[in-house]
Motif scaffolding. Structure first.
Motif, mmCIF file in Angstrom:
data_model
loop_
_atom_site.group_PDB
_atom_site.id
_atom_site.type_symbol
_atom_site.label_atom_id
_atom_site.label_comp_id
_atom_site.label_asym_id
_atom_site.label_seq_id
_atom_site.Cartn_x
_atom_site.Cartn_y
_atom_site.Cartn_z
ATOM 1 N N UNK B 46 0.966 -1.081 -0.155
ATOM 2 C CA UNK B 46 0.077 -0.031 -0.154
ATOM 3 C C UNK B 46 0.897 1.138 0.035
ATOM 4 N N UNK B 49 1.875 1.842 -3.586
ATOM 5 C CA UNK B 49 0.808 2.163 -4.220
ATOM 6 C C UNK B 49 0.435 3.684 -3.880
ATOM 7 N N UNK B 75 -2.660 -2.829 -10.337
ATOM 8 C CA UNK B 75 -2.822 -2.988 -8.531
ATOM 9 C C UNK B 75 -3.912 -4.061 -8.228
ATOM 10 N N UNK B 77 -5.581 -5.100 -5.183
ATOM 11 C CA UNK B 77 -5.399 -5.037 -3.556
ATOM 12 C C UNK B 77 -5.874 -6.124 -3.018
ATOM 13 N N UNK B 78 -5.561 -6.080 -1.550
ATOM 14 C CA UNK B 78 -6.044 -7.371 -0.763
ATOM 15 C C UNK B 78 -7.691 -7.216 -0.568
#
Lengths: 434, 306
Positions: B46, B49, B75, B77-78
């Motif tokens: 993060x 990013x 990207x 993300x989780x």
């Protein structure tokens, strides 16, 4: 700018494709059309005064009336004109019984040439049940006097009640005439903020609740995202309101005669006032739209929006009532102050323009304050949106959000300073090595 | 391109979660970011990013300060999430256009990635109607739709069945071959091992292992041997090793049916083999130990279990 356009287009498509939104728009427009067309098909009495006033003495009351007039004081022809559905009673008791049983709506007992008693089951808040009968009695008494004294009754009547014609020339502002449309426009803006603010906040929160916000803020500028979303919501709501208002105004124009021109006072808005209203109304609305956007960014569940919006709601209500109460005092200090604050200038300034005395400089200054406030609210909302990206759970308090933004700014500055310092040191070392 | 992360420190409140993370990733290679839950992988990603800002530290690309907003980054993300009520193609086109791609090109890319990930038939379906696995694939397709130069994936394999995991692996191999920087975090060691050149293992916010996987394996396998016996059970063999050979080897690990032995300093493999041949142990398997990534991971990040 291009990503703002992409967001705006995407969000607008969302509104206009939403069945709920479109159905609501057209349903309300249809209701307005039907509602405003009713007087064309059903006589609601709006144009009665025009029809009757020239040839008739009395406006006809169609309710069921029972009258006990032992001495015959009421003139029978005029009585029939005044009450189309009346009957005589034989006694006062009969009148009382008829009214209490419900077979008559009202009853009158004529106790003398200038006195009477009325019987009503439930007294209406505004109706003046005795006025018509009182006029009938005085009419009867005048006619009797004329015949007893050999006077031509028609001449006598005209002498007593000559027709007065008048014309008024307003040199300043017609406050009485402007009051009603001002009232209506303040309500329209207020309704728009209340109704659509929530819709805009929901649209901002939705991306936090579906967890797509992390992808979005790492894909494009948060300013584009928030401005795109809020402005799309504003355009959609203006579209909805315009469709409804256009439908209502056009239907009224078509049915104006049936309405007897009753609503004309809402339509005769001078262009200058309309222009100020559109300018201030639009930006005032945008100001609150961004505030609602920021509220949407503070919460992560749509059901939390109302709770977080309660403070703003309170401000909107206070501004609304303060402006309405001050419409009758358009040059007072309260409305003057309100007309410069961005939270209230959207309604207070155009009310001053319509009803009071205001200089062009004041209008320009107030508009500049509003314009700057709109952009500040927008950028602040975008910062909150960005800051609240991964903060799920309980709504964030505005104070906490602002503190976090300030801290992040300080930290970023500190980091940039450190990096710049390191950069200078590395460059110096490189130079020394060389 | 060389992406370098230097001394990242990050705290949440009073808790410091990253204590100076450093690693680098190069074009045409895949970097596996490994670590147990809470090790700091997602926080690191993060920060890369720019979702969070680091308290201190630096990220550079080819020596210049790196800012995620200036590059096309795919990207994942989780926290997965797209628009559940929207059609798959609509939201993919939207995300591609937000990255500055023209509408026509965006539509072409959508078709390509939906086809590549074998989910073309869902192009006009609302996302919420798809299975979880297919939603995950749509999310991946949305990540790659703008043909990014850097790909950062947080747990890309979670939720994928073996067939789809293989598909993703192939896609990632293609990206590596195209010279992109690929960084991803994962718990699935065999998958990481298959196509990662570099790994970083994080533990409690520190880098505990970092570098070429080949070198790390070599270093970790050095001085380690495997041994199993035909005539002794594992407990019996342990006794023999501890009583008769403790001067030359030490038992490092007991696996299901063999021991991992650590050579004592200055003891050669030949000498150990000689001693074994002269002992009562009938050798079934004897050789150089090649550690798996799981072995290294458990050894470096599995401290609580030891």
């Amino acid at each position: 700018m291009s990503s703002f356009r992409v967001v705006l287009g995407f969000e607008l498509k969302e509104y206009f494709r939403s069945k709920g939104f479109m159905i609501t728009t057209f349903l309300i427009a249809i209701i307005a059309v039907v509602g405003l067309s009713i007087p064309r098909f059903i006589d609601l009495g709006f144009n009665r005064s025009e029809e009757g006033s020239s040839s008739r003495e009395f406006v006809t009351d169609n309710s069921r009336v029972i009258i006990y007039d032992r001495m015959g004081y009421l003139p029978p022809d005029e009585l029939l004109q005044a009450y189309s559905n009346f009957q005589y009673a034989g006694s006062e008791k009969e009148v009382e019984e008829a009214v209490s049983e419900g077979s008559a709506d009202k009853g009158f007992v004529i106790t003398g040439p200038t006195s009477f008693k009325s019987y009503i089951y439930n007294a209406d808040m505004f109706a003046d049940e005795g006025a018509q009968i009182g006029r009938l009695l005085s009419y009867g008494k005048a006619r009797k006097y004329a015949s007893e004294n050999n006077i031509d009754f028609e001449q006598f009547k005209q002498t007593l009640n000559p027709e007065i014609s008048s014309e008024s020339v307003i040199l300043g502002k017609d406050t009485r005439g402007n009051y009603w449309y001002c009232y209506a426009l303040v309500i329209i803006i207020f309704m728009m903020i209340i109704m659509y603010g929530q819709m805009i906040a929901t649209s901002v929160t939705s991306e936090k609740s579906n967890r797509s916000v992390e992808v979005l803020v790492t894909t494009t500028n948060p300013n584009s995202l928030l401005f795109g979303k809020v402005i799309a919501g504003a355009i959609a709501s203006l579209f909805q309101m315009s469709v409804i208002l256009c439908a209502a105004v056009l239907t009224y124009r078509v049915n104006r005669e049936a309405w007897g021109g009753l609503l004309d006072m809402f339509l005769n808005i001078p262009l200058r006032v309309l222009g100020i209203f559109l300018l201030f109304g639009l930006f005032g609305y945008l100001f609150y739209a961004f505030i609602y956007g920021a509220i949407g960014a503070l919460v992560s569940r749509t059901e939390d929006i109302s709770r977080s919006a309660s403070g703003v709601m309170m401000v909107i209500m206070v501004v609304y009532f303060a402006t309405l109460f001050q419409l009758s005092n358009p040059d007072g200090i309260v409305i003057k102050v309100l007309s410069f604050l961005p939270i209230s200038s959207y309604s207070a300034m155009f009310a001053r323009v319509a009803l009071g005395t205001v200089t062009l400089v004041e209008v320009i200054v107030s508009f500049a304050v509003l314009l700057i406030s709109v952009f500040l609210a927008g950028f602040l909302a975008a910062k909150i949106y960005r800051m609240g990206t991964l903060r799920y759970g309980n709504p964030i308090k505005l104070g906490v959000a602002l503190k976090t933004i300030r801290r992040a700014k300080k930290q970023a500055k500190k980091l940039a300073k450190e990096q710049a310092k390191e950069g200078i040191e590395t460059a110096n070392e490189d130079r020394e090595e060389r | 391109m060389l992406l370098e992360v230097k001394d990242l420190v990050k705290s949440f409140g009073d808790t410091e979660v990253l204590h100076g993370i450093s690693f680098s990733a190069e074009s045409g290679t895949a970097l596996g970011l490994l670590g147990r839950n809470g090790a700091g992988k997602t926080t690191t990603i993060r920060i890369l990013m720019d979702v969070f800002r680091a308290d201190s530290g630096e990220i550079t690309l080819d020596g210049n300060p790196f800012s995620a907003g200036d590059h096309w980054i795919g990207y994942l993300p989780e926290e997965r999430g797209l628009y559940p009520k929207k059609k798959v193609c609509e939201q993919m086109v939207y995300l591609a256009r937000l990255r500055g791609i023209h509408k026509t090109k965006a539509m072409e890319n959508v078709d390509y990635w939906l086809d590549r990930l074998e989910i073309s038939e869902y192009k006009n379906e609302k996302l919420e109607k798809l299975s979880k696995g297919n939603q995950q694939k749509v999310q991946l397709a949305a990540t790659l739709v703008a043909n990014p130069e850097i790909v950062i994936l947080d747990e890309p394999f979670s939720g994928l069945d073996p067939v789809n995991a293989q598909l993703l692996k192939d896609v990632l191999n293609e990206m590596i071959a195209e010279g992109k920087i690929v960084i991803f975090s994962s718990h699935q060691m065999p998958l990481v091992e298959e196509f990662c050149d570099d790994i970083v293992i994080l533990n409690h916010g520190d880098v505990v292992v970092s570098g070429r996987l080949k070198d790390i394996k070599k270093e970790y396998g050095e001085n380690r041997l495997i041994l199993s016996s035909d005539n002794y059970s594992m407990p019996e063999l342990r006794k023999v090793l501890e009583s008769q050979m403790s001067d030359i080897v030490k038992i490092d690990k007991e696996k299901k049916n063999f021991f991992v032995l650590e050579q004592k300093p200055k003891v050669t493999r030949e000498r150990i083999l000689g001693r074994l041949l002269n002992s009562s142990v009938k050798i079934e398997k004897f050789g150089v130990f090649e550690p798996s990534l799981s072995d290294i991971f458990v050894a470096k990040a599995g401290d609580e279990y030891e």
